[in-house]
Design an enzyme around this catalytic site. Structure first.
Site, PDB file in Angstrom:
ATOM      1  N   LYS A  89      53.274  82.323  35.154  1.00 57.96           N
ATOM      2  CA  LYS A  89      52.510  82.754  33.977  1.00 57.96           C
ATOM      3  C   LYS A  89      51.098  83.195  34.387  1.00 57.96           C
ATOM      4  O   LYS A  89      50.636  84.270  33.999  1.00 57.96           O
ATOM      5  CB  LYS A  89      52.440  81.611  32.948  1.00 57.96           C
ATOM      6  CG  LYS A  89      51.813  82.045  31.641  1.00 57.96           C
ATOM      7  CD  LYS A  89      51.553  80.864  30.729  1.00 57.96           C
ATOM      8  CE  LYS A  89      52.824  80.150  30.353  1.00 57.96           C
ATOM      9  NZ  LYS A  89      53.138  80.204  28.946  1.00 57.96           N
TER      10      LYS A  89
ATOM     11  N   ARG B 200      48.289  75.637  28.819  1.00 55.88           N
ATOM     12  CA  ARG B 200      49.741  75.824  29.001  1.00 55.88           C
ATOM     13  C   ARG B 200      50.144  75.643  30.452  1.00 55.88           C
ATOM     14  O   ARG B 200      49.405  76.004  31.363  1.00 55.88           O
ATOM     15  CB  ARG B 200      50.149  77.252  28.620  1.00 55.88           C
ATOM     16  CG  ARG B 200      49.962  77.600  27.172  1.00 55.88           C
ATOM     17  CD  ARG B 200      50.249  79.086  27.012  1.00 55.88           C
ATOM     18  NE  ARG B 200      49.811  79.594  25.740  1.00 55.88           N
ATOM     19  CZ  ARG B 200      50.612  79.777  24.700  1.00 55.88           C
ATOM     20  NH1 ARG B 200      51.892  79.486  24.789  1.00 55.88           N
ATOM     21  NH2 ARG B 200      50.144  80.247  23.566  1.00 55.88           N
TER      22      ARG B 200
ATOM     23  N   GLY C 286      60.308  76.235  28.554  1.00 56.70           N
ATOM     24  CA  GLY C 286      60.340  75.136  27.590  1.00 56.70           C
ATOM     25  C   GLY C 286      60.419  73.752  28.203  1.00 56.70           C
ATOM     26  O   GLY C 286      60.555  72.775  27.484  1.00 56.70           O
TER      27      GLY C 286
ATOM     28  N   MET D 173      58.104  72.202  30.200  1.00 64.43           N
ATOM     29  CA  MET D 173      56.847  71.462  30.333  1.00 64.43           C
ATOM     30  C   MET D 173      55.977  71.659  29.096  1.00 64.43           C
ATOM     31  O   MET D 173      56.385  72.303  28.145  1.00 64.43           O
ATOM     32  CB  MET D 173      56.147  71.888  31.614  1.00 64.43           C
ATOM     33  CG  MET D 173      56.868  71.375  32.843  1.00 64.43           C
ATOM     34  SD  MET D 173      56.165  71.999  34.351  1.00 64.43           S
ATOM     35  CE  MET D 173      56.454  73.728  34.223  1.00 64.43           C
TER      36      MET D 173
ATOM     37  N   ARG E 183      57.101  87.915  32.026  1.00 68.83           N
ATOM     38  CA  ARG E 183      57.839  87.467  33.214  1.00 68.83           C
ATOM     39  C   ARG E 183      59.154  88.230  33.231  1.00 68.83           C
ATOM     40  O   ARG E 183      59.540  88.825  32.214  1.00 68.83           O
ATOM     41  CB  ARG E 183      58.104  85.951  33.164  1.00 68.83           C
ATOM     42  CG  ARG E 183      58.920  85.562  31.968  1.00 68.83           C
ATOM     43  CD  ARG E 183      59.063  84.065  31.791  1.00 68.83           C
ATOM     44  NE  ARG E 183      59.704  83.812  30.510  1.00 68.83           N
ATOM     45  CZ  ARG E 183      59.703  82.658  29.875  1.00 68.83           C
ATOM     46  NH1 ARG E 183      59.079  81.632  30.395  1.00 68.83           N
ATOM     47  NH2 ARG E 183      60.315  82.515  28.731  1.00 68.83           N
TER      48      ARG E 183
ATOM     49  N   HIS F 186      65.411  78.326  21.492  1.00 65.59           N
ATOM     50  CA  HIS F 186      65.627  77.493  22.683  1.00 65.59           C
ATOM     51  C   HIS F 186      67.091  77.492  23.106  1.00 65.59           C
ATOM     52  O   HIS F 186      67.427  77.726  24.266  1.00 65.59           O
ATOM     53  CB  HIS F 186      65.153  76.062  22.373  1.00 65.59           C
ATOM     54  CG  HIS F 186      65.338  75.109  23.514  1.00 65.59           C
ATOM     55  ND1 HIS F 186      66.456  74.325  23.636  1.00 65.59           N
ATOM     56  CD2 HIS F 186      64.564  74.849  24.589  1.00 65.59           C
ATOM     57  CE1 HIS F 186      66.346  73.601  24.735  1.00 65.59           C
ATOM     58  NE2 HIS F 186      65.204  73.889  25.325  1.00 65.59           N
TER      59      HIS F 186
ATOM     60  N   GLU G 249      86.954  71.292  61.922  1.00 69.44           N
ATOM     61  CA  GLU G 249      86.503  70.464  60.796  1.00 69.44           C
ATOM     62  C   GLU G 249      86.185  69.043  61.228  1.00 69.44           C
ATOM     63  O   GLU G 249      86.049  68.147  60.405  1.00 69.44           O
ATOM     64  CB  GLU G 249      87.521  70.507  59.653  1.00 69.44           C
ATOM     65  CG  GLU G 249      88.956  70.334  60.060  1.00 69.44           C
ATOM     66  CD  GLU G 249      89.952  70.571  58.918  1.00 69.44           C
ATOM     67  OE1 GLU G 249      89.548  70.602  57.749  1.00 69.44           O
ATOM     68  OE2 GLU G 249      91.147  70.686  59.224  1.00 69.44           O
TER      69      GLU G 249
ATOM     70  N   SER H 186      88.638  78.673  61.867  1.00 67.41           N
ATOM     71  CA  SER H 186      88.157  78.660  60.485  1.00 67.41           C
ATOM     72  C   SER H 186      87.484  77.307  60.270  1.00 67.41           C
ATOM     73  O   SER H 186      88.111  76.261  60.492  1.00 67.41           O
ATOM     74  CB  SER H 186      89.322  78.853  59.511  1.00 67.41           C
ATOM     75  OG  SER H 186      88.829  78.846  58.196  1.00 67.41           O
TER      76      SER H 186
ATOM     77  N   CYS I 133      86.380  78.231  55.463  1.00 69.92           N
ATOM     78  CA  CYS I 133      87.259  78.163  54.295  1.00 69.92           C
ATOM     79  C   CYS I 133      87.019  76.903  53.459  1.00 69.92           C
ATOM     80  O   CYS I 133      87.755  76.623  52.526  1.00 69.92           O
ATOM     81  CB  CYS I 133      88.726  78.265  54.708  1.00 69.92           C
ATOM     82  SG  CYS I 133      89.254  76.916  55.765  1.00 69.92           S
TER      83      CYS I 133
ATOM     84  N   TYR J 138      83.707  86.099  58.403  1.00 69.42           N
ATOM     85  CA  TYR J 138      84.052  86.150  56.975  1.00 69.42           C
ATOM     86  C   TYR J 138      83.873  84.776  56.341  1.00 69.42           C
ATOM     87  O   TYR J 138      83.778  83.756  57.035  1.00 69.42           O
ATOM     88  CB  TYR J 138      85.506  86.635  56.768  1.00 69.42           C
ATOM     89  CG  TYR J 138      86.542  85.659  57.264  1.00 69.42           C
ATOM     90  CD1 TYR J 138      87.005  84.625  56.431  1.00 69.42           C
ATOM     91  CD2 TYR J 138      87.030  85.721  58.566  1.00 69.42           C
ATOM     92  CE1 TYR J 138      87.922  83.701  56.890  1.00 69.42           C
ATOM     93  CE2 TYR J 138      87.952  84.806  59.032  1.00 69.42           C
ATOM     94  CZ  TYR J 138      88.386  83.797  58.189  1.00 69.42           C
ATOM     95  OH  TYR J 138      89.287  82.869  58.640  1.00 69.42           O
TER      96      TYR J 138
HETATM   97  C1  PEP Z   1      88.047  71.788  54.661  1.00 75.21           C
HETATM   98  O1  PEP Z   1      88.179  70.653  55.099  1.00 75.21           O
HETATM   99  O2  PEP Z   1      86.962  72.357  54.521  1.00 75.21           O
HETATM  100  C2  PEP Z   1      89.224  72.547  54.242  1.00 75.21           C
HETATM  101  C3  PEP Z   1      89.138  73.802  53.852  1.00 75.21           C
HETATM  102  O3  PEP Z   1      90.404  71.878  54.190  1.00 75.21           O
HETATM  103  P1  PEP Z   1      90.799  70.866  53.014  1.00 75.21           P
HETATM  104  O4  PEP Z   1      89.750  70.998  51.957  1.00 75.21           O
HETATM  105  O5  PEP Z   1      92.124  71.293  52.556  1.00 75.21           O
HETATM  106  O6  PEP Z   1      90.779  69.571  53.736  1.00 75.21           O
HETATM  107 MG    MG Z   2      90.137  69.987  55.770  1.00 78.45          MG
END
Ligand code: PEP
Ligand code: MG
Length: 903
Positions: free
Chosen positions: A34, A104, A113, A115, A362, A478, A776, A795, A862, A882
């Site tokens: 502000k 303000r 809204g 504060m 803003r 609000h 993992e 992965s 993943c 990816y």
């Molecule tokens: C993970 O562990 O991140 C994964 C993708 O496998 P899951 O969640 O099936 O254990």
């Molecule tokens: Mg897993």
């Protein structure tokens, strides 16, 4: 000598009309949003009431010192107060011509809204006379004084607002007045005396010794005392529960602090040539290029937001007698602000006796649909570049567009209509208070929060509810602003509802319907419709603006985006959302329903024949599954993960079986049947592990039961071979989960390769299936160079990697101590939602080592983090190829990946 820190910055003009502003838009971290934009508006010549801003850093120093002012700060504020008085040629508290100010909050990130604000500061028993003399309007003056006492008492001292509202109601009853506006100047003067008495009776002398006069707490008359207490209250509001909750939800750091803006008051309640309003330069609900907002003639700003009176649309303002010029000037300002800030802006203004004043601007909060349209339109208007257009849409907001809608074929009667304040549809049980919404959510129930109008205190309930319905307030109320920001469906201003929150019921004018707590209703925030009962909801299709922005995003992103899907429908959907493959097909999800029986018979029977039959059945079923998946993703990679979960997940729970046996015995069931159940229970008990997530799961299953990976790989290869024979281009890849040593992977890779070779031989089709692994476990990450010698791809399973890096059980932790960790700031956010820097370090190590071990390695992620925008930025930086996420997050990930590349 240490250099004196500057704590106060002024904005606006001096007494000669020269701009003496010290700040600029670039100083949000110091002056808050502000304050920085007030300075910017003053710098570009817009009419801003003069004032000064106390920095965010001062707020934090004050808070960190246990609410003690840093040395010199109060002196600097005093000097700026004097400077402001000189600029205005008026003094705060003056008995003949007093200057009044507003105080303000204004944090670096918008927290609408959350504060506190105090208006009309500077009024006391003497200056009220000056205000009367100057305005010739005693009613206005006394109304201003009573508003000030009321606001000061509530915001600064924390007195219950009802104490004052009740006094007003009693006064109206005594005078037979229908509304506040029927009260006379004398009535209001009497109310001021009553308010001061309420203040004295309810304020603790021990807490406020400086307010004690002649042994009694008195409403402060010294303007500097008023000012200091008000500033302290605004500082304190940075840490009030609703602001803290808002920051947690919006990932805003707790150490930013709020600035405090002390600004000359201008009055929109000085008669019919005065007005006040809030507006957007474009439509924040759908992005249409039109001025959008509401105003009230003869009112103060808070009246518009509070929805106390019904407002008029901003487009009508310039046609109102006495307001034409200011209305036209305001429209010119809208255009100027958009061109200057190159964004859709949200504005607060006041017109005082025909003169326009800008109180705030803003970047406007907007729905996802509006964000997309505004970005595309502004790019086409030449206001912003394509890169900027891609960056100005918040990825997590896209979720809104994927919200359910009423099924077009559904039949229903409209119970009530209101304003379409925030899009999306919701079905839930009616609750009448935020606390009830929170409680119901804890029980796992879906609710619609029904309120006359929401206040900042309702925030927790608004988050907990599926949808929000109010009977009052406009599109900038609000409820509307907050719901749009959260992406929650909201219908507001449904005036037919007569809500009795005490009795937890609402009647609907024109019907004999009485809504009671627990009744199911549906609402559609896209159309503003409310329906009694549950309406079928459908997911919307992705078209138009979203497609355009995502296509632009694809031009800039370097991260690939795949989907986690385990059935052909989800695979197809993710393809439509733009997924470039399946990054994770969790095959255990294919073992539900009838399939569960088959896998149970494999696990529980040692008899060879029964086991072989089970494996043959599973093979047949899985071949069909994979055939469907690979067909849906023809030409794109599909990473199939071999069976991962602990085996007991496929078995009945021993506790359920125990209960069943007890029931059988109690009902005198056949002894043989009971004995069979007992034997089953004993068998299942033998699979129970103390720490199943650290037990017989992942690749360990394939090592202990080698027939399982053989069956799965054979099904994958056979499905691929069949599709190839049909002329399609299936691209399955085989992923081995939860590997911790290279030896595990080498062993299972060999099993897979042998099995593929057998299928190639049997089917007479060439197959080149990549074989990779999930990273993992920390050991896998730190020995990734070795593991990569046996892998075509990695992965990162960041769910398990987070679990095993922290030693937090992913299944239990979120209900247990993570909420407390977040509250106590032991963690900045939930590491299962956004990647933790420590876990990200392991990912980076895994990527770097992995590429050393195999330069051709493809690397992706993943875990759930693959769809989280903040985590996507981290993965982009690490250099993954990816991310893979649930189908509905694919558009979010495409946009976030582009933004990561453009940053
Ligand atoms: C993970 O562990 O991140 C994964 C993708 O496998 P899951 O969640 O099936 O254990
Ligand atoms: Mg897993």
């Amino acid at each position: 000598m240490t250099e004196q820190v500057k704590r106060v910055y002024r904005f606006g003009k001096d007494s000669q009309g020269v701009n003496v502003t010290e700040g600029a838009a670039s100083m949000k971290g110091v002056l808050g949003g502000k304050g920085a934009n007030l300075a910017e508006m003053a710098n570009i010549g817009l009419p801003v009431p003069p004032g000064f801003t106390i920095t965010c850093q001062t707020c934090m120093e004050y808070a960190n010192a246990g609410n003690v002012w840093p040395d010199g700060a109060l002196d600097e504020i005093r000097a700026y107060r004097v400077d402001l008085e000189e600029r205005m040629g008026k003094k705060i508290g003056d008995a003949s011509d007093p200057l009044l100010v507003s105080v303000r909050s204004g944090a670096p990130m918008s927290m609408p809204g959350m504060m506190d604000t105090v208006l009309n500061l500077g009024l006391n028993d003497e200056s009220i006379q000056g205000l009367i003399a100057q305005t010739g309007n005693p009613r206005f003056a006394w109304d201003s004084y009573r508003r000030f006492i009321q606001m000061f008492s509530n915001v600064v001292i924390g007195l219950d607002g009802d104490l004052f509202e009740n006094a007003i109601i009693a006064m109206k009853q005594r005078r037979g007045a229908a509304s506040d506006t029927d009260l006379t100047a004398e009535d209001l003067a009497e109310l001021v005396s009553e308010f001061k008495a309420i203040f004295s009776q309810n304020t603790s002398a021990a807490d406020y010794p400086s307010l004690v006069v002649d042994g009694e707490v008195r409403f402060p008359q010294d303007p500097m005392v008023q000012l200091q207490l008000a500033i302290e209250a605004v500082f304190g509001s940075w840490n009030n529960p609703r602001a803290t909750l808002y920051r947690q939800k919006n990932k805003i750091a707790d150490d930013l602090g709020t600035a405090v803006n002390v600004q000359c008051m201008v009055f929109g309640n000085k008669g019919n040539t005065s007005a006040t309003g809030v507006a957007f330069t474009r439509n924040p609900a759908d992005g249409t290029k039109e001025f959008y907002g509401d105003y009230l003639v003869n009112a103060q700003g808070e009246d518009v937001v509070a929805g106390i009176r019904n407002t008029s649309p901003i487009s009508e303002l310039k046609h109102v007698e006495g307001l034409t010029e200011a209305g036209q000037e305001l429209e010119d300002v809208f255009v100027l602000l958009e061109n200057h800030f190159r964004d859709m802006m949200d504005i607060e203004f006041t017109i005082e006796q025909g003169k326009l004043w800008m109180l705030q601007t803003r970047a406007g909060k907007r729905t996802a649909a509006s964000a997309l349209k505004v970005a595309i339109d502004m790019q086409r208007e030449g206001l912003i570049s394509k890169e900027e257009a891609v960056c100005c849409v918040e990825p997590s907001q896209l979720d809104q567009l994927l919200h359910p809608q009423f099924d077009k074929n559904a039949r229903y009667d409209v119970l009530a209509r209101g304003l379409n304040a925030s899009p999306g549809a919701a079905v839930g049980k009616v609750v009448f208070s935020a606390a009830d919404a929170v409680e119901a959510a804890e029980r796992g129930e879906k609710t619609v929060l029904v309120r006359w109008e929401t206040t900042p205190d309702d925030l927790a309930g608004m988050i907990a509810a599926e949808g929000i319905l109010t009977s009052h307030g406009g599109k900038t109320s609000h409820a509307a602003v907050i719901a749009r920001g959260m992406g929650a469906p909201c219908v507001c201003g449904a005036e037919a509802l007569r809500i009795d929150a005490e009795k937890k019921q609402a009647t609907v004018v024109g019907t004999d319907v009485v809504l009671r707590e627990g009744d199911i209703i549906s609402l559609d925030g896209t159309t503003g419709i409310v329906v009694l009962g549950a309406v079928d909801l459908v997911q919307p299709e992705l078209t138009g603006d979203l497609d355009t922005i995502l296509e632009w995003a694809d031009e800039f992103r370097t991260l690939g985006v795949r989907a986690n899907a385990d059935n052909p429908e989800d695979a197809q959907l993710s393809r439509e959302f733009g997924a470039e493959g399946i990054g994770l097909d969790r095959t255990e999800h294919m073992f539900l329903g009838e399939r569960k029986q088959i896998i149970q018979s494999f696990i529980l029977n040692e008899d060879e024949e029964t086991r072989e039959k089970a494996i043959a059945d599973l093979y047949a079923a899985q071949t069909g599954d994979f055939y469907g998946m690979f067909k849906a993703m023809d030409g794109l990679p599909v990473i199939v993960r071999l069976l991962d979960p602990p085996l007991h997940e496929f078995l009945e729970s021993p506790r359920t079986l125990d209960v069943e046996i007890a029931r059988m015995e109690a009902s005198g069931a056949d002894a043989r049947a009971v004995a069979e159940k007992r034997a089953l229970l004993a068998k299942i008990d033998s699979f129970v592990e103390a720490n199943p997530m650290l037990g017989l799961r992942g690749c360990r299953l394939g090592i202990v039961y080698p027939i399982l990976p053989v069956m799965q790989v054979r099904a994958i290869a056979t499905a691929a071979a069949r599709l190839k024979k049909e002329g399609l281009d299936p691209r399955p890849e085989i992923m081995i989960p939860l590997v911790s040593t290279v030896n595990e992977l080498a062993k299972l890779r060999e099993v897979a390769q042998r099995t593929i070779a057998e299928v190639v031989e049997a089917e007479g089709v060439e197959l080149h299936l990549e074989i990779g692994t999930m990273i993992e476990l920390p050991r896998a990450a730190v020995t990734a160079d070795e593991i990569a010698t046996q892998a075509d791809f990695f992965s990162f399973g960041t769910n398990d990697l987070t679990q095993t890096t922290f030693g937090f059980s992913r299944d239990d932790v979120e209900g247990e101590f993570i909420p407390q960790y977040l509250t106590e700031k032991l963690l900045p956010y939930n590491p299962f939602a956004t990647i933790d820097p420590g876990v990200a370090k392991l990912v980076k190590m895994g990527v770097d080592l992995g590429r050393q071990g195999n330069p051709d390695l493809t690397v992706g992620v993943c875990g759930e983090h693959g769809g989280d925008p903040d985590s996507i930025h981290a993965f982009h930086k690490i250099g993954l190829d990816y991310v893979s996420c649930s189908p509905y997050r694919v558009p979010v990930a495409r946009l976030a990946a582009a933004q990561a590349a453009l940053k």
